[in-house]
Scaffold this active site. Structure first.
Site, PDB file in Angstrom:
ATOM      1  N   TYR A   1       0.842  -1.202   0.000  1.00  0.00           N
ATOM      2  CA  TYR A   1       0.000   0.000   0.000  1.00  0.00           C
ATOM      3  C   TYR A   1       0.877   1.252   0.000  1.00  0.00           C
ATOM      4  O   TYR A   1       0.626   2.210  -0.738  1.00  0.00           O
ATOM      5  CB  TYR A   1      -0.884  -0.052   1.244  1.00  0.00           C
TER       6      TYR A   1
ATOM      7  N   VAL B   1      -7.806   7.936   9.605  1.00  0.00           N
ATOM      8  CA  VAL B   1      -9.116   8.591   9.510  1.00  0.00           C
ATOM      9  C   VAL B   1     -10.175   7.704  10.168  1.00  0.00           C
ATOM     10  O   VAL B   1     -10.078   6.468  10.134  1.00  0.00           O
ATOM     11  CB  VAL B   1      -9.508   8.801   8.027  1.00  0.00           C
TER      12      VAL B   1
HETATM   13  P1  NAP Z   1     -13.031   3.156   1.949  1.00  0.00           P
HETATM   14  O1  NAP Z   1     -14.057   3.567   2.928  1.00  0.00           O
HETATM   15  O2  NAP Z   1     -12.549   1.731   1.988  1.00  0.00           O
HETATM   16  O3  NAP Z   1     -13.587   3.452   0.492  1.00  0.00           O
HETATM   17  C1  NAP Z   1     -12.875   3.052  -0.630  1.00  0.00           C
HETATM   18  C2  NAP Z   1     -13.547   3.602  -1.840  1.00  0.00           C
HETATM   19  O4  NAP Z   1     -12.777   3.227  -2.983  1.00  0.00           O
HETATM   20  C3  NAP Z   1     -14.971   3.057  -2.064  1.00  0.00           C
HETATM   21  O5  NAP Z   1     -15.777   4.076  -2.579  1.00  0.00           O
HETATM   22  C4  NAP Z   1     -14.747   1.970  -3.096  1.00  0.00           C
HETATM   23  O6  NAP Z   1     -15.878   1.736  -3.905  1.00  0.00           O
HETATM   24  C5  NAP Z   1     -13.637   2.609  -3.934  1.00  0.00           C
HETATM   25  N1  NAP Z   1     -12.893   1.611  -4.679  1.00  0.00           N
HETATM   26  C6  NAP Z   1     -12.125   0.601  -4.190  1.00  0.00           C
HETATM   27  N2  NAP Z   1     -11.634  -0.143  -5.204  1.00  0.00           N
HETATM   28  C7  NAP Z   1     -12.107   0.405  -6.351  1.00  0.00           C
HETATM   29  C8  NAP Z   1     -11.978   0.080  -7.723  1.00  0.00           C
HETATM   30  N3  NAP Z   1     -11.247  -0.967  -8.133  1.00  0.00           N
HETATM   31  N4  NAP Z   1     -12.615   0.859  -8.623  1.00  0.00           N
HETATM   32  C9  NAP Z   1     -13.354   1.898  -8.226  1.00  0.00           C
HETATM   33  N5  NAP Z   1     -13.519   2.269  -6.948  1.00  0.00           N
HETATM   34  C10 NAP Z   1     -12.900   1.521  -6.023  1.00  0.00           C
HETATM   35  O7  NAP Z   1     -11.747   4.051   2.024  1.00  0.00           O
HETATM   36  P2  NAP Z   1     -11.513   5.440   2.801  1.00  0.00           P
HETATM   37  O8  NAP Z   1     -11.101   5.091   4.181  1.00  0.00           O
HETATM   38  O9  NAP Z   1     -12.644   6.365   2.552  1.00  0.00           O
HETATM   39  O10 NAP Z   1     -10.209   5.968   2.064  1.00  0.00           O
HETATM   40  C11 NAP Z   1     -10.283   6.990   1.091  1.00  0.00           C
HETATM   41  C12 NAP Z   1      -8.872   7.392   0.713  1.00  0.00           C
HETATM   42  O11 NAP Z   1      -8.207   7.864   1.881  1.00  0.00           O
HETATM   43  C13 NAP Z   1      -8.031   6.237   0.184  1.00  0.00           C
HETATM   44  O12 NAP Z   1      -7.242   6.694  -0.885  1.00  0.00           O
HETATM   45  C14 NAP Z   1      -7.170   5.848   1.362  1.00  0.00           C
HETATM   46  O13 NAP Z   1      -5.970   5.252   0.929  1.00  0.00           O
HETATM   47  C15 NAP Z   1      -6.971   7.184   2.024  1.00  0.00           C
HETATM   48  N6  NAP Z   1      -6.658   7.139   3.462  1.00  0.00           N
HETATM   49  C16 NAP Z   1      -7.481   6.475   4.317  1.00  0.00           C
HETATM   50  C17 NAP Z   1      -7.175   6.443   5.666  1.00  0.00           C
HETATM   51  C18 NAP Z   1      -8.037   5.724   6.674  1.00  0.00           C
HETATM   52  O14 NAP Z   1      -7.642   5.643   7.846  1.00  0.00           O
HETATM   53  N7  NAP Z   1      -9.201   5.222   6.296  1.00  0.00           N
HETATM   54  C19 NAP Z   1      -6.030   7.109   6.132  1.00  0.00           C
HETATM   55  C20 NAP Z   1      -5.224   7.795   5.224  1.00  0.00           C
HETATM   56  C21 NAP Z   1      -5.560   7.814   3.882  1.00  0.00           C
HETATM   57  P3  NAP Z   1     -16.979   0.618  -3.498  1.00  0.00           P
HETATM   58  O15 NAP Z   1     -17.817   1.228  -2.401  1.00  0.00           O
HETATM   59  O16 NAP Z   1     -17.749   0.378  -4.726  1.00  0.00           O
HETATM   60  O17 NAP Z   1     -16.206  -0.578  -3.019  1.00  0.00           O
HETATM   61  O1  GFB Z   2      -5.850   1.223  12.216  1.00  0.00           O
HETATM   62  P1  GFB Z   2      -4.870   0.138  12.207  1.00  0.00           P
HETATM   63  O2  GFB Z   2      -5.323  -1.206  11.793  1.00  0.00           O
HETATM   64  O3  GFB Z   2      -3.683   0.439  11.244  1.00  0.00           O
HETATM   65  O4  GFB Z   2      -4.274   0.070  13.718  1.00  0.00           O
HETATM   66  P2  GFB Z   2      -2.264   1.167  11.298  1.00  0.00           P
HETATM   67  C1  GFB Z   2      -3.414  -0.956  14.086  1.00  0.00           C
HETATM   68  C2  GFB Z   2      -2.992  -0.821  15.540  1.00  0.00           C
HETATM   69  O5  GFB Z   2      -4.118  -0.988  16.400  1.00  0.00           O
HETATM   70  C3  GFB Z   2      -1.998  -1.906  15.898  1.00  0.00           C
HETATM   71  C4  GFB Z   2      -3.965  -2.191  17.154  1.00  0.00           C
HETATM   72  O6  GFB Z   2      -1.146  -1.480  16.932  1.00  0.00           O
HETATM   73  C5  GFB Z   2      -2.937  -3.012  16.376  1.00  0.00           C
HETATM   74  O7  GFB Z   2      -2.266  -3.953  17.193  1.00  0.00           O
HETATM   75  N1  GFB Z   2      -5.278  -2.818  17.322  1.00  0.00           N
HETATM   76  C6  GFB Z   2      -5.843  -3.163  18.504  1.00  0.00           C
HETATM   77  C7  GFB Z   2      -6.156  -3.123  16.346  1.00  0.00           C
HETATM   78  N2  GFB Z   2      -7.029  -3.728  18.323  1.00  0.00           N
HETATM   79  C8  GFB Z   2      -7.265  -3.697  16.986  1.00  0.00           C
HETATM   80  C9  GFB Z   2      -8.378  -4.100  16.183  1.00  0.00           C
HETATM   81  O8  GFB Z   2      -9.389  -4.615  16.662  1.00  0.00           O
HETATM   82  N3  GFB Z   2      -8.273  -3.867  14.832  1.00  0.00           N
HETATM   83  C10 GFB Z   2      -7.171  -3.318  14.270  1.00  0.00           C
HETATM   84  N4  GFB Z   2      -7.143  -3.104  12.947  1.00  0.00           N
HETATM   85  N5  GFB Z   2      -6.092  -2.939  15.001  1.00  0.00           N
HETATM   86  C11 GFB Z   2      -2.749   1.247   8.783  1.00  0.00           C
HETATM   87  C12 GFB Z   2      -2.039   0.788   7.536  1.00  0.00           C
HETATM   88  O9  GFB Z   2      -1.852   1.067   9.795  1.00  0.00           O
HETATM   89  O10 GFB Z   2      -3.056   2.634   8.722  1.00  0.00           O
HETATM   90  C13 GFB Z   2      -2.857   1.103   6.360  1.00  0.00           C
HETATM   91  O11 GFB Z   2      -1.742  -0.594   7.624  1.00  0.00           O
HETATM   92  C14 GFB Z   2      -3.476   2.491   6.382  1.00  0.00           C
HETATM   93  O12 GFB Z   2      -2.075   0.885   5.237  1.00  0.00           O
HETATM   94  C15 GFB Z   2      -3.929   2.965   7.749  1.00  0.00           C
HETATM   95  O13 GFB Z   2      -2.637   3.436   5.846  1.00  0.00           O
HETATM   96  C16 GFB Z   2      -4.211   4.438   7.829  1.00  0.00           C
HETATM   97  O14 GFB Z   2      -2.364   2.582  11.729  1.00  0.00           O
HETATM   98  O15 GFB Z   2      -1.293   0.331  12.020  1.00  0.00           O
END
Ligand code: NAP
Ligand code: GFB
Length: 347
Positions: free
Chosen positions: A145, A175
């Site tokens: 990723y 987020v």
């Molecule tokens: P999300 O809730 O998992 O939503 C992903 C979105 O991408 C959905 O609308 C999904 O559509 C679409 N998608 C996935 N695969 C696709 C494909 N092959 N073609 C077209 N659409 C596709 O993700 P999010 O958390 O909102 O993340 C949004 C952005 O923020 C991403 O770029 C992610 O990397 C970035 N981001 C997220 C976090 C976080 O903590 N969540 C942190 C930092 C950055 P469907 O609904 O149809 O599946």
């Molecule tokens: O949000 P998270 O899965 O991702 O958090 P990262 C992971 C941390 O939370 C680790 C602890 O320290 C886990 O051991 N944890 C505790 C848990 N309980 C839970 C649970 O029930 N679920 C999960 N998921 N974790 C991600 C990246 O890293 O951050 C992605 O791997 C992405 O690529 C995202 O960019 C924003 O913060 O570690």
């Protein structure tokens, strides 16, 4: 979904429009922050599979956007990343190349893509800032990723240098908010723990927190506040009226789209002092959901990256008085949203 309020000068295509961040932007726009000269188009994988160059091109030809917010990605928490590093790399590389190249071919004026603070080097000095993206390898748990996301920055620079395109990127921290993916195995820590607390309350069992609880994270709220009458959720949540102007990630996206002119990316983060441990994050959920059971740490599970403390100094230079919703309030709102919308939530 398409929304136009007047004579249109900007057609803004939001990829990933059905996800956590896409839904937050949709709500903010629907709540009156869209401008009369803007038409907003939110698309998902049902509109086009963006791993396909042909489908991506057809989508762009259909909508002819002038601006793009590019959110679509294969997304997941630590444990999904560990299992599928290759898939994260391949799908996201294809999606990003297809979207950016279609945008270039269609003459899109501006693209705002979305990176993540996990893409920064694992071995680094703190706080992390925008100049450090390519300094060293990311944490091994999510190399697929992270490298795919880093390459967006490379492509943005390339499109600017060769073609003068204004393609940029934001770098949010972890987020969370309504419409998150609450799947326990695949999702991020906050939605995963909210779901676990919900189930533990029903069964009277302990809450199992994975890992040691010691890693630290900066969490950013997707939405800022929740309109009381948002119909898209099917149910009306009972939530507090905001006491201050609504803020957070969705509104920062609108600002970047409209006013941020650099090709260089910008970190979107709460302050360094807002960083919390996973244990503290779990305790905020426990308090918000009034969970009275035992907390158990399963240290056989991975901790992932220890921390990725990011500086928001650049953001603060642009927006010195920007206010974030306090973490515990945002957690409370998200827990309320999940329990109210349990039947339809992604889980
Ligand atoms: P999300 O809730 O998992 O939503 C992903 C979105 O991408 C959905 O609308 C999904 O559509 C679409 N998608 C996935 N695969 C696709 C494909 N092959 N073609 C077209 N659409 C596709 O993700 P999010 O958390 O909102 O993340 C949004 C952005 O923020 C991403 O770029 C992610 O990397 C970035 N981001 C997220 C976090 C976080 O903590 N969540 C942190 C930092 C950055 P469907 O609904 O149809 O599946
Ligand atoms: O949000 P998270 O899965 O991702 O958090 P990262 C992971 C941390 O939370 C680790 C602890 O320290 C886990 O051991 N944890 C505790 C848990 N309980 C839970 C649970 O029930 N679920 C999960 N998921 N974790 C991600 C990246 O890293 O951050 C992605 O791997 C992405 O690529 C995202 O960019 C924003 O913060 O570690």
């Amino acid at each position: 979904m398409t929304e136009a309020a007047g004579p249109v000068a900007k057609r803004i295509l939001v990829t990933g429009g059905t996800g956590l961040v896409g839904n937050a932007i949709k709500k903010v726009v629907a709540d009156g922050e869209g401008q009369p000269d803007e038409e907003w188009i939110f698309v998902s994988s049902r509109d086009a599979d963006l791993t396909s160059a042909a489908e991506t091109k057809a989508l762009f030809e259909q909508h002819k956007p002038t601006h793009v917010i590019h959110l679509a990605a294969m997304v997941g928490g630590l444990f999904k990343n560990i299992r599928y590093n290759l898939d994260f790399w391949r799908r996201n590389i294809h999606i990003n190349d297809n979207v950016l190249h279609s945008a270039y071919e269609m003459g899109v004026q501006k693209v705002v893509s979305c990176l993540s603070t996990c893409i920064f080097p694992d071995k680094t000095t703190y706080p992390i800032d925008e100049s450090m993206i390519h300094n060293g390898p990311p944490h091994s748990s999510n190399f697929g990723y992270s490298y795919a996301k880093r390459m967006i920055d490379i492509q943005n620079r390339g499109y600017f240098e060769q073609h003068g395109c204004r393609f940029t990127a934001v770098i949010p921290t972890n987020v969370f908010g309504p419409d998150d993916n609450f799947n326990i195995e695949d999702g991020h820590v906050l939605p995963g723990l909210i779901h676990k607390v919900y189930l533990a309350k029903q069964t009277g069992s302990a809450l199992t927190i994975w890992g040691t609880g010691k890693p630290r994270r900066q969490f950013i709220y997707s939405l800022g506040w929740v309109p009381l009458q948002w119909e898209g959720w099917g149910t009306t949540a009972t939530l507090q009226e905001p006491s201050a102007p609504p803020q957070d990630l969705a509104r920062l996206f609108l600002w970047v789209l409209r006013e941020y002119d650099e090709v260089e990316p910008i970190i979107l983060s709460v302050g360094e002092e807002e960083e919390v441990s996973i244990r503290e994050a779990a305790e905020a959920i426990v308090e918000a959901m009034d969970f009275r059971g035992e907390l158990v740490f399963d240290t056989s599970k991975a901790d992932g990256q220890f921390k990725k403390t990011a500086s928001n100094a650049k953001l603060r230079r642009y927006l010195p008085s920007f206010q974030f919703t306090p973490f515990r309030q945002a957690v409370k709102e998200t827990c309320t949203w999940f329990t109210t919308n349990y039947a339809n939530a992604r889980k």
